[in-house]
Motif scaffolding. Structure first.
Motif, PDB file in Angstrom:
ATOM      1  N   ALA A  45      40.007  35.359  38.785  1.00 23.43           N
ATOM      2  CA  ALA A  45      41.040  35.601  39.788  1.00 23.43           C
ATOM      3  C   ALA A  45      41.041  37.064  40.230  1.00 23.43           C
ATOM      4  O   ALA A  45      41.200  37.371  41.423  1.00 23.43           O
ATOM      5  CB  ALA A  45      42.415  35.217  39.216  1.00 23.43           C
ATOM      6  N   THR A  46      40.831  37.978  39.270  1.00 24.60           N
ATOM      7  CA  THR A  46      40.756  39.405  39.626  1.00 24.60           C
ATOM      8  C   THR A  46      39.571  39.693  40.528  1.00 24.60           C
ATOM      9  O   THR A  46      39.669  40.430  41.519  1.00 24.60           O
ATOM     10  CB  THR A  46      40.659  40.248  38.342  1.00 24.60           C
ATOM     11  N   GLN A  48      38.102  37.605  42.531  1.00 24.72           N
ATOM     12  CA  GLN A  48      38.386  37.037  43.844  1.00 24.72           C
ATOM     13  C   GLN A  48      39.268  37.958  44.677  1.00 24.72           C
ATOM     14  O   GLN A  48      39.045  38.150  45.872  1.00 24.72           O
ATOM     15  CB  GLN A  48      39.034  35.665  43.701  1.00 24.72           C
ATOM     16  N   ARG A  49      40.271  38.545  44.030  1.00 23.86           N
ATOM     17  CA  ARG A  49      41.136  39.478  44.747  1.00 23.86           C
ATOM     18  C   ARG A  49      40.360  40.713  45.216  1.00 23.86           C
ATOM     19  O   ARG A  49      40.547  41.208  46.335  1.00 23.86           O
ATOM     20  CB  ARG A  49      42.323  39.877  43.876  1.00 23.86           C
ATOM     21  N   GLU A  52      38.269  39.767  48.190  1.00 23.37           N
ATOM     22  CA  GLU A  52      39.085  39.672  49.393  1.00 23.37           C
ATOM     23  C   GLU A  52      39.397  41.062  49.957  1.00 23.37           C
ATOM     24  O   GLU A  52      39.353  41.277  51.175  1.00 23.37           O
ATOM     25  CB  GLU A  52      40.381  38.917  49.095  1.00 23.37           C
ATOM     26  N   LEU A  53      39.672  42.019  49.051  1.00 27.93           N
ATOM     27  CA  LEU A  53      39.931  43.380  49.524  1.00 27.93           C
ATOM     28  C   LEU A  53      38.685  43.997  50.148  1.00 27.93           C
ATOM     29  O   LEU A  53      38.764  44.701  51.164  1.00 27.93           O
ATOM     30  CB  LEU A  53      40.420  44.244  48.353  1.00 27.93           C
TER      31      LEU A  53
END
Length: 337
Positions: A45-46, A48-49, A52-53
């Motif tokens: 999840a980290t 993926q974030r 996205e950034l």
């Protein structure tokens, strides 16, 4: 009793009188695995974030660069008269000097009539490859490694001669199973415009049928290197092989390409009849290519050296395949330069 309520754990039946809570080894392993899975999920999840950034930052940079290229910068937008409030008024300094109008000068080349047209240069071959031996290919490779590769064509513009990048020619190497494994060496210098088409157990007739779908009508004067004939020498007569090559030549002339034919590689332990037939085919092929204005790459008896032919006397070893691929690559370099 095991404090993990799982149907797969039967410790409560084995140790019914144990006081307090008890955890078996299997349940401990399961608990550790669940913790590891949870940690991995958090890490994914980290990531993926973060991704996205990164995408957001890339999109922002592209937007800013696009605005800079078009001239729509934030400073210009703020200084444009459309965004100035009504209470403000732009006052510019007026110069008293009269504006001098620059006359447009037409610059042209008066010797342009004497220069050859680009279309004629593209339609003519770069070099006569009627007879190229392996020794000549390696000599050219040692003499000019890089100097001949960076020659830019020149075109006339309104301001004079400016260099432009030459157009990439499409290079196609087609042949039988001996080409298997040569793609990395042949296509390494330019993977976008080079390709190797390997047709296992192919004969000359098979090559005639496959040529129609390989060279495209949009290709402008491509380079085609053909290696075939080894399988034909196993069963066909010399006259049949000559007729097949002549039919192949008629098909090749319809492609409007620069053609080079590779000689048939020698074989071992296949009988004196087949070895002598290969020598006769290569001797005839050299003369025929010169008549048809095709290039001819003569490998000679290079592959009869130790370590180049496999134990069956027909296919190539890893070293022999590498030597064969370098021969084809060096010929392509010589033809294109």
């Amino acid at each position: 009793m095991c404090n993990r309520k799982r149907s797969s754990c039967a410790m409560f039946a084995i140790l019914p009188k144990v006081a307090g809570s008890f955890t078996c080894s299997n349940c401990m392993l399961i608990a550790l695995l669940e913790d590891k899975v949870q940690q991995l999920e958090e890490r994914v999840a980290t990531l993926q974030r973060i991704r996205e950034l990164e995408l957001f930052l890339e999109a922002t940079e592209n937007t800013v660069s696009t605005k800079e290229e078009t001239g729509d910068t934030p400073e210009k937008e703020a200084s444009s008269p459309t965004q100035v409030p009504d209470i403000w008024r732009n006052v510019t300094q007026r110069s008293r000097r009269p504006r001098v109008r620059a006359d447009c000068l037409e610059i042209h080349n008066r010797f342009e009539v004497l220069s050859p047209s680009m279309e004629d240069e593209e339609q003519t071959p770069f070099e006569d490859l009627s007879l190229i031996t392996v020794d000549q290919v390696y000599e050219d490779e040692q003499q000019s490694q890089y100097s001949g590769n960076v020659q830019a064509t020149l075109e006339w513009t309104a301001h004079g001669r400016t260099p432009t990048k030459p157009k990439r020619r499409r290079v196609v190497v087609i042949g039988d199973s001996l080409l298997r494994g040569t793609e990395a060496v042949i296509c390494g210098p330019d993977k976008m415009s080079r390709e190797v088409c390997c047709i296992p157990r192919a004969k000359i007739q098979d090559m005639i049928e496959r040529l129609q779908g390989i060279i495209k009508p949009t290709d402008k004067y491509p380079f085609l290197l053909v290696h075939v004939g080894t399988n034909d020498t196993a069963s066909n007569s010399l006259q049949k092989i000559k007729r097949d090559y002549e039919a192949l030549g008629r098909k090749l002339k319809q492609l409007n390409a620069q053609i080079v034919i590779s000689s048939v590689l020698p074989v071992e332990r296949r009988g004196p009849g087949r070895e002598g037939k290969i020598v006769e085919v290569n001797s005839w092929l050299r003369k025929w290519c010169k008549q048809q204005r095709f290039g001819f790459l003569d490998h000679g008896l290079q592959f009869l050296e130790d370590g180049l032919l496999a134990s069956d006397g027909l296919h190539l070893t890893t070293v022999g395949r590498n030597v064969f691929a370098k021969n084809l690559r060096n010929l392509i370099r010589r033809a294109l330069n």
